[in-house]
Design a protein around this motif. Sequence first.
Motif, PDB file in Angstrom:
ATOM      1  N   ILE A  46      86.491  95.320  15.127  1.00 20.28           N
ATOM      2  CA  ILE A  46      87.457  94.064  15.779  1.00 20.28           C
ATOM      3  C   ILE A  46      87.526  94.312  16.972  1.00 20.28           C
ATOM      4  N   VAL A  47      88.292  95.481  17.388  1.00 22.41           N
ATOM      5  CA  VAL A  47      88.990  95.754  18.453  1.00 22.41           C
ATOM      6  C   VAL A  47      88.012  95.748  19.771  1.00 22.41           C
ATOM      7  N   ILE A  63      80.257  89.071  13.213  1.00 25.36           N
ATOM      8  CA  ILE A  63      80.420  90.206  13.030  1.00 25.36           C
ATOM      9  C   ILE A  63      81.885  90.647  12.715  1.00 25.36           C
ATOM     10  N   CYS A  64      82.527  90.083  13.492  1.00 26.90           N
ATOM     11  CA  CYS A  64      84.206  90.259  13.598  1.00 26.90           C
ATOM     12  C   CYS A  64      84.803  89.587  12.429  1.00 26.90           C
ATOM     13  N   MET A 118      75.892  84.397   8.626  1.00 28.01           N
ATOM     14  CA  MET A 118      75.089  85.297   9.385  1.00 28.01           C
ATOM     15  C   MET A 118      73.460  85.180   9.203  1.00 28.01           C
ATOM     16  N   ALA A 119      73.176  85.091   8.091  1.00 35.19           N
ATOM     17  CA  ALA A 119      71.867  84.630   7.769  1.00 35.19           C
ATOM     18  C   ALA A 119      71.197  83.456   8.540  1.00 35.19           C
ATOM     19  N   PHE A 120      72.057  82.302   8.573  1.00 32.23           N
ATOM     20  CA  PHE A 120      71.597  81.024   9.274  1.00 32.23           C
ATOM     21  C   PHE A 120      71.587  81.263  10.819  1.00 32.23           C
ATOM     22  N   ASP A 121      72.406  82.036  11.353  1.00 33.92           N
ATOM     23  CA  ASP A 121      72.563  82.771  12.567  1.00 33.92           C
ATOM     24  C   ASP A 121      71.216  83.444  12.943  1.00 33.92           C
ATOM     25  N   PRO A 287      80.628  98.242   8.369  1.00 38.74           N
ATOM     26  CA  PRO A 287      81.072  98.395   9.727  1.00 38.74           C
ATOM     27  C   PRO A 287      80.003  99.431  10.320  1.00 38.74           C
ATOM     28  N   PHE A 288      79.510 100.598   9.752  1.00 42.16           N
ATOM     29  CA  PHE A 288      78.689 101.385   9.972  1.00 42.16           C
ATOM     30  C   PHE A 288      77.324 100.780  10.370  1.00 42.16           C
TER      31      PHE A 288
END
Length: 310
Positions: A46-47, A63-64, A118-121, A287-288
Amino acid sequence: MPSLNASIELTAFVLGGFETTQRKFVVGVTILITFIVAVLANMVNIVVIVYDKKLHKPMFLLICNLAVVDILCITSISPTTIGTLLAGVNTISYAPCIIAMFTHHVGGTMEMFALAVMAFDRLIAVSCPFQYNSYLTNVRIILLVFMLWIAACCFVAVMPATVLPLSHCHTKLIYSFCDYAAVLRTTCADLGYYFNVITVISFFLLFFTFSLIALSYFVIVYFVKLSSSEEKRKMGSTCLSHLIVVVCFYLPIFIRIVLSRMGVPLTVEQLHGLSVWSYVGPPSVNPFVYSLRTKEIRQRTESSSAHQMS
């Protein structure tokens, strides 16, 4: 719904789920380490995305958002689970439990919404690469995510709205966290009606989001077949991170559904384990996956680490 037993004045719930666990300390430490690592890793993502203006793009905003959802998911159940295993705290007050139940299910609902968007993206990025920036702008993504949060809260609001008016005949939850089904089982009501309502809502959300993801990847595969080898490699790299995240989230859910439909008996502890993994596993993996497989985030993280060491 009519009461089946004499009601009691409930002020706190007793947490179950790990009563037959042999090595509670080992399990508790494992969940504690996973919780700390997952929260820190998601906060780093996020940062990094918020700090670097070059990453202020639709994909990174999604993703954020996923990182925020992951933090909500894991913090909604891990503290009570860790407290039960390591500190022997096996009770939780009524109001905090209802709040935790709401946030727990909002997190799960938003996880499905986030993965579907996210899949649509990825579908737009693969099928319409030249129009991507005109179709998906930062403003549209932010508005879409905001509306999805509102929709998730509205869907989940059914749970506290149905539980709060009910009287309780039991105090013990079958899990070590406040799940709707576990809380509902402590009431004096006829459970069939409430479980039917929530099953319809859950099935709709699960079917809708997973179908959207599957349909997106069917179309992506079609475009991949028409692409060159280099383009196939790029598309595969672009979509692999999301596929890993989707599998981590949906696999435990489908395992429970398949096993129950096949009539395979599962103990309370096994059901509890699958439930815990559904909300602890993905936030610790996601996140990884994105920091290691997304070049921009990886480069930014590595440069920040190098700067701090120097």
